[in-house]
Design an enzyme around this catalytic site. Structure first.
Site, mmCIF file in Angstrom:
data_model
loop_
_atom_site.group_PDB
_atom_site.id
_atom_site.type_symbol
_atom_site.label_atom_id
_atom_site.label_comp_id
_atom_site.label_asym_id
_atom_site.label_seq_id
_atom_site.Cartn_x
_atom_site.Cartn_y
_atom_site.Cartn_z
ATOM 1 N N TYR A 100 0.863 -1.182 0.000
ATOM 2 C CA TYR A 100 0.000 0.000 0.000
ATOM 3 C C TYR A 100 0.898 1.230 0.000
ATOM 4 O O TYR A 100 1.880 1.308 -0.725
ATOM 5 C CB TYR A 100 -0.960 -0.087 1.197
ATOM 6 N N LYS A 173 -6.196 -1.147 -1.705
ATOM 7 C CA LYS A 173 -7.176 -0.882 -0.655
ATOM 8 C C LYS A 173 -7.875 -2.168 -0.221
ATOM 9 O O LYS A 173 -8.106 -2.408 0.971
ATOM 10 C CB LYS A 173 -8.224 0.118 -1.156
ATOM 11 N N ASP A 268 -11.387 9.273 0.849
ATOM 12 C CA ASP A 268 -10.638 10.523 0.855
ATOM 13 C C ASP A 268 -11.348 11.607 1.662
ATOM 14 O O ASP A 268 -10.701 12.457 2.270
ATOM 15 C CB ASP A 268 -10.427 11.013 -0.582
ATOM 16 N N ASN A 413 0.807 12.489 1.601
ATOM 17 C CA ASN A 413 1.662 11.406 1.164
ATOM 18 C C ASN A 413 1.678 11.384 -0.359
ATOM 19 O O ASN A 413 0.835 12.044 -0.984
ATOM 20 C CB ASN A 413 1.190 10.067 1.752
#
Length: 561
Positions: A100, A173, A268, A413
């Site tokens: 991930y 995910k 998100d 990130n």
């Protein structure tokens, strides 16, 4: 046995070995090999899953670069899902950054050159809307799909628009969902909607695997999303539809349209909001302060930033504040500086939380972070800007003048996008800052104390949220369920330990994902949104999948049901 019968047995054996949901390689017993046409297709030794896992982990450790480690793990994933997840659960702290974030960013950028298998994903294209159902059915292959992660890859992590390459984010995910919460990997479906791309690097790349045109937008785009959601409702009526890394101009509109209609979740917006709230609650448990005392500065008022604001705002309302009073605790900063009512180009989500210029004598000068911090005096600052090193020494030292325990979360990130390093934040505040980052960060040693830096990664929260909702067949996921998740996670910190983290570590992901799932399931039951006769604990336990080899006849009996 005639030729046709012999051929069927052989085909069945090859089909089993080439199906990652059924294959267990050398772990097939002698009886299974004889019964299912596997005699002669495997070397004679029968291994346990423990032996296989040890062997694969040793090979994993022999790989040099992080991307090569990921490539090796994906090979296991492509051939044997049970073994892959058995390995990942054993080494979840080590594997999370590989499968991930942050390594997945490089995997997405290099997707074209490393493509080998579609990993059971559904590839949709806006150029062919009439085949949405067919594409979904082909990818599902008669499996009982309960969880879909879909992306159009317009806003991948902090790296932007990556077109069809973004399918890797959906695959990643879902890996975390299974490893952390325990959803059966047979029941998940990664989906990418190829809406085109505005990434000129991809459009100019001869090896790019997606559609070569600019992104579809406007009414035509949203009409396609309508058709996609309708197809999901028709084909997979018991599924959770998780939207991932959609663009700033589309994500909130999609969530607003469907969140009260179907079981859906936007990581998100909602996931980032929940993890930020959980981190703030954990930090306040350490500092001994209340959330009502805080002033929040959101640096980066896009999709993720506004999701955070909404969750924190809802918590203040829950604590008894009026909407007007609660809004006074928030300050939005974007590339223009502090956002005001007359700032051009405000989004609808921003408009609800902007400030009046009349509040500040020097409003026109509030365009850089140190000046804004001096004027606002925030106690909590959360970065979702993807602007590397935006939290400067001057800005942080100014914040520390006005906050006894400044809460600073640079959660952008991947690594090259982080607003500040934890070591600098601890040093600049003389150890007073309570820090969480969006990437894995090492412990910071400062003046005799080891400061453990939490990873405020959505992976800590969304597996439990989604699993809890699915376990009780919830009709929707609402703010009350999300708040329950945040409180469950934020209450797990050890407030007495020097240098304590504000969130529990990734190494405990499977344990606290279960607690989050139970909290979410209980909230759904309490609100009358669940469709189950089981208790929250029973429902979560009943749905949990273990990455172990079950009797093969039992596996076949449940396959594609």
């Amino acid at each position: 046995m005639n030729f046709v019968e012999r051929r069927w047995v052989l085909m069945r054996g090859f089909q089993i070995l080439n199906d990652p949901f059924l294959n267990r390689g050398t772990a097939f017993t002698e009886d299974e090999r004889r019964q299912y046409g596997l005699i002669g297709l495997l070397p004679p030794r029968v291994k346990t899953i423990d032996e296989q896992a040890a062997e694969m982990y040793a090979l994993y450790q022999s790989k040099g670069s992080l991307i090569e480690k990921r490539h090796f793990l994906m090979e296991i994933f492509n051939h044997n899902r049970t073994l892959f997840f058995n390995l990942m659960v054993r080494h979840i702290d080590e594997f999370m950054p590989i499968v991930y974030d942050p390594v997945i960013a490089e995997a997405i950028e290099r997707y074209n050159e490393r493509f080998m298998q579609p990993q059971d994903a559904a590839y949709l294209t806006v150029d062919d809307p009439d085949t949405i159902e067919q594409r979904l059915q082909n990818a599902a292959d008669q499996r009982d799909i309960r969880l879909i992660v879909v992306t159009d890859a317009e806003g991948i992590l902090g790296i932007g628009d990556w077109g069809v390459n973004g399918v890797d984010i959906a695959v990643g995910k879902l890996m975390v969902y299974t490893a952390a919460a325990g959803i059966d990997p047979q029941q998940v479906l990664p989906v990418v909607i190829d809406a085109g791309t505005d990434n000129q690097q991809l459009l100019a790349d001869d090896e790019y695997l997606g559609m070569r045109h600019q992104r579809l937008s406007g009414e035509a785009y949203f009409a396609y999303i309508d058709r996609f959601v309708a197809a999901v409702e028709k084909l997979f009526p018991k599924s959770l539809l998780h939207f991932e890394d959609f663009g700033r101009g589309t994500a909130a509109q999609i969530l607003d349209k469907y969140q009260d209609r179907i079981l859906t979740f936007n990581d998100d917006i909602q996931g980032t909001g929940v993890i930020a709230l959980a981190g703030v609650l954990g930090a306040l448990n350490i500092s001994g302060q209340s959330i009502a005392e805080q002033r929040f500065l959101t640096f980066g008022a896009g999709t993720a930033g506004m999701g955070i604001v909404k969750m924190l705002y809802n918590e203040l309302i829950k604590q008894g504040m009026s909407p007007k009073e609660a809004k006074q605790h928030f300050y939005l900063v974007d590339h223009q500086g502090l956002l005001f009512e007359d700032t051009p180009g405000l989004t609808p989500k921003q408009q609800a939380f902007v400030r009046s210029r009349d509040e500040f004598a020097d409003a026109g000068e509030l365009t850089d972070l140190p000046a804004i911090i001096k004027a606002v005096q925030p106690t909590v600052m959360i970065g979702t800007s993807t602007v590397h090193n935006a939290f400067t020494e001057a800005a942080i030292k100014e914040m520390a003048k006005h906050a006894d325990r400044p809460i600073v979360f640079p959660i952008s990130n991947p690594t090259e996008k982080i607003e500040a390093t934890p070591a600098d934040l601890i040093k600049w505040t003389n150890g007073k800052a309570l820090v969480a980052t969006g990437i894995p960060s090492a412990t910071v040693a400062y003046q005799g104390i080891d400061y453990q830096i939490s990873q405020a990664n959505n992976a800590l929260i969304y597996p439990g949220v989604g699993f809890g909702a699915l376990a009780v067949n919830a009709r929707i996921i609402n703010d009350e369920m999300l708040a329950a998740a945040a409180h469950a996670l934020g209450g797990l910190v050890d407030v007495k330990a020097p240098g304590a983290p504000v969130l529990p570590p990734v190494s405990q992901l499977t344990a606290f994902s279960k607690q989050v799932a139970i909290a979410v399931a209980q909230s759904a039951i309490d609100q009358g949104l669940a469709q189950t006769d089981l208790s929250a604990e029973q429902a979560v336990a009943a749905m949990h999948w273990q990455p172990e080899y079950q009797p093969f006849d039992q596996l076949l009996a449940n396959y594609r049901k």
